[in-house]
Design an enzyme around this catalytic site. Structure first.
Site, short mmCIF file in Angstrom:
data_model
loop_
_atom_site.label_atom_id
_atom_site.label_comp_id
_atom_site.label_asym_id
_atom_site.label_seq_id
_atom_site.Cartn_x
_atom_site.Cartn_y
_atom_site.Cartn_z
N GLY A 1 -11.25 4.59 0.17
CA GLY A 1 -12.20 5.39 0.93
C GLY A 1 -13.43 4.65 1.38
O GLY A 1 -14.45 5.27 1.72
N GLN B 1 -11.01 7.73 -5.37
CA GLN B 1 -11.65 8.30 -4.19
C GLN B 1 -12.92 9.05 -4.64
O GLN B 1 -13.28 9.02 -5.81
CB GLN B 1 -10.68 9.22 -3.46
CG GLN B 1 -9.51 8.52 -2.81
CD GLN B 1 -9.91 7.71 -1.58
OE1 GLN B 1 -11.03 7.78 -1.08
NE2 GLN B 1 -8.97 6.92 -1.08
N HIS C 1 -6.93 -20.98 10.23
CA HIS C 1 -8.32 -21.30 9.89
C HIS C 1 -9.03 -20.11 9.24
O HIS C 1 -9.70 -20.27 8.20
CB HIS C 1 -9.11 -21.73 11.13
CG HIS C 1 -10.57 -21.84 10.85
ND1 HIS C 1 -11.12 -22.91 10.17
CD2 HIS C 1 -11.60 -20.98 11.10
CE1 HIS C 1 -12.42 -22.71 10.01
NE2 HIS C 1 -12.74 -21.56 10.58
N CYS D 1 -8.37 -27.24 6.69
CA CYS D 1 -7.15 -26.53 7.05
C CYS D 1 -6.37 -27.29 8.12
O CYS D 1 -6.91 -28.20 8.78
CB CYS D 1 -7.47 -25.11 7.52
SG CYS D 1 -8.09 -24.97 9.22
N CYS E 1 -8.07 -27.39 11.61
CA CYS E 1 -9.26 -28.23 11.74
C CYS E 1 -8.94 -29.71 11.55
O CYS E 1 -9.65 -30.57 12.08
CB CYS E 1 -10.33 -27.78 10.75
SG CYS E 1 -11.05 -26.18 11.18
N CYS F 1 -14.00 -28.24 7.19
CA CYS F 1 -12.81 -27.47 6.82
C CYS F 1 -11.59 -28.39 6.82
O CYS F 1 -11.40 -29.19 7.73
CB CYS F 1 -12.60 -26.32 7.81
SG CYS F 1 -11.11 -25.35 7.49
N ASP G 1 0.85 -1.19 0.00
CA ASP G 1 0.00 0.00 0.00
C ASP G 1 0.89 1.24 0.00
O ASP G 1 2.11 1.14 0.07
CB ASP G 1 -0.99 -0.02 1.16
CG ASP G 1 -0.30 0.03 2.52
OD1 ASP G 1 0.93 0.21 2.56
OD2 ASP G 1 -0.99 -0.13 3.54
N SER G 2 0.28 2.40 -0.07
CA SER G 2 1.06 3.62 -0.31
C SER G 2 1.42 4.42 0.93
O SER G 2 2.22 5.33 0.88
CB SER G 2 0.27 4.54 -1.24
OG SER G 2 -0.90 5.01 -0.58
N GLY G 3 0.78 4.08 2.06
CA GLY G 3 0.87 4.94 3.23
C GLY G 3 -0.31 5.89 3.32
O GLY G 3 -0.47 6.61 4.29
N GLY G 4 -1.15 5.88 2.28
CA GLY G 4 -2.30 6.79 2.26
C GLY G 4 -3.28 6.57 3.39
O GLY G 4 -3.89 7.53 3.87
N PHE G 5 -3.43 5.33 3.84
CA PHE G 5 -4.35 5.09 4.95
C PHE G 5 -3.88 5.78 6.21
O PHE G 5 -4.68 6.19 7.06
CB PHE G 5 -4.53 3.59 5.20
CG PHE G 5 -5.56 3.30 6.27
CD1 PHE G 5 -6.91 3.43 6.02
CD2 PHE G 5 -5.16 2.93 7.55
CE1 PHE G 5 -7.85 3.18 6.99
CE2 PHE G 5 -6.10 2.67 8.54
CZ PHE G 5 -7.45 2.80 8.27
N ASP H 1 -2.52 8.55 -1.93
CA ASP H 1 -3.82 9.21 -1.99
C ASP H 1 -4.23 9.69 -0.61
O ASP H 1 -3.58 9.37 0.39
CB ASP H 1 -4.89 8.25 -2.54
CG ASP H 1 -5.17 7.11 -1.57
OD1 ASP H 1 -4.22 6.66 -0.89
OD2 ASP H 1 -6.33 6.66 -1.48
N ASP I 1 -8.23 -7.09 0.46
CA ASP I 1 -7.32 -7.36 1.57
C ASP I 1 -7.96 -6.87 2.85
O ASP I 1 -8.81 -5.97 2.83
CB ASP I 1 -5.98 -6.63 1.37
CG ASP I 1 -6.07 -5.18 1.82
OD1 ASP I 1 -5.62 -4.87 2.94
OD2 ASP I 1 -6.63 -4.35 1.06
#
Length: 375
Positions: free
Chosen positions: A216, A189, A335, A306, A309, A304, A93-97, A147, A266
């Site tokens: 956003g 955005q 899980h 996994c 499980c 499941c 990610d860009s750091g925008g968050f 952004d 994500d």
């Protein structure tokens, strides 16, 4: 090794898409859920476990890796893939968050954003150019434009100004992006305003990014508002490029937003929930710490397959979680990530047969029960 996306099939009933890309000799299908490895690791899990689960792209955080160990150290190690020993694709990610979560409105300027280092209080300044430079040094496969992630709700006038700044930042980042083996995504955005989402999407498409993200969302709005934001964005994006919805991981949101044309998702929720003793199941989330699981010697989910499980019971995992043993969080993380990756597999199968709407209705009935309404 630049990713090349191919659109394989579209639904006749909604905007769901089936696609694929090849990386390192392996073909990956979309739609896809991407586990989050903020500090170049998915919390408590090894890369080998992620591959066994069936993970494809994983996400790392530009802001956190900038602070430690630093992008130059990662570059000296040979890039993120060698540094963290993951031979699958990686998105940063860009750091925008962090603009949304750490900066104050007065700290956001035309040049960039002023931060306080959350580790030691040092003053930091992140610009679109700096964000792209860090990500090129990290060597991820998908790089995100810098952004401003707008809080919800925000006034039309503020969102309009913010969109224009995000577009200027996107161009500045693209102008200095020189990598030939990485993809660069633009981020749409515009808050909940249809005309602003359209303008942002159309202007980004004119800049010809390698892929596009919808940003956003999942910032406090209700689900119906989120779905509108996504619809307002995806309908103006090209069909032959990947579309990524940032920070969304609630199971029903994956289904609904695939139906609105999203390919990649994500979220930190599967591992975060696991550390607090929560597990996804077909019949809704459970809290493994509840007393009723103290003598429950069945797996978290019967069907499941996994690692957790196949080998361990709710009673044992409850014991680990209540005793604050890390192995409990590891097992629930395995899980929960498996649950979302398998959900995406089911989604893909239902796109192939154009039965995704029926699958959604059945999922809602099982997961939430009768009378569920989006909130």
């Amino acid at each position: 090794m630049k990713l090349e996306y191919t659109l394989k099939q579209k639904s006749n009933k909604n905007n769901a898409r089936l696609g694929e890309f090849t990386y390192n000799g392996k073909t990956y299908e979309t739609p896809m859920f991407m586990p989050v490895g903020t500090n170049a690791t998915v919390k408590t899990l090894a890369p080998e476990e992620l591959k066994e689960i069936g993970a494809g792209i994983i996400l790392s955080n530009t802001y956190h890796l900038w602070l430690r160990p630093g992008e130059d150290i990662v570059k000296k190690a040979g890039g993120l893939h060698k540094f963290m020993n993951y031979d699958g694709p990686i998105l940063t990610d860009s750091g925008g968050f962090q603009v949304f979560s750490l900066a104050r409105p007065k700290d956001i300027t035309e040049d960039g954003v002023h931060f306080k280092n959350h580790l030691n209080g040092d003053s930091l300044f992140l610009t679109p150019e700096k964000s792209i430079d860090i990500q090129m040094k990290l060597g991820s496969d998908i790089v995100m434009s810098f952004d401003e992630c707008i809080k919800w709700p925000s006034s039309y006038d503020y969102v309009k100004q913010s969109v224009e700044r995000t577009l200027r930042w996107a161009k500045r980042g693209k102008d200095i992006f020189t990598s030939t083996d990485q993809m660069l995504f633009g981020i749409v955005q515009g808050g909940e305003y249809e005309d602003l989402r359209r303008r942002c999407a159309e202007k980004l498409v004119e800049m010809n990014f390698d892929g596009y993200s919808v940003g956003g969302t999942s910032v406090g709005e209700d689900k119906k508002t989120m779905y509108k934001m996504v619809e307002y964005s995806t309908k103006h994006l090209p069909e032959n490029k990947l579309r990524y919805l940032m920070g969304v991981g609630d199971p029903i949101d994956l289904i609904e937003n695939v139906m609105r044309g999203i390919d990649l998702f994500d979220c930190v929720s599967p591992t975060r929930l696991a550390r607090h003793g929560h597990a996804y199941t077909k019949y809704g989330k459970i809290n493994i710490k509840n007393n009723k699981y103290k003598e429950d010697f069945t797996p978290v989910e019967d069907k499941c397959n996994c690692y957790a499980c196949r080998n361990y019971t709710k009673a044992y995992i409850r014991h680990l979680i209540t005793a604050n043993e890390t192995f409990g969080a590891r097992l629930l993380s395995i899980h929960n990530i498996s649950f979302l990756i398998n959900l995406m597999k089911e989604i893909r199968e239902n796109i192939k047969t154009d039965t995704l709407e029926e699958f959604r209705d059945e999922f809602i009935l099982n997961y939430y029960g009768e009378g569920y309404e989006y909130k």
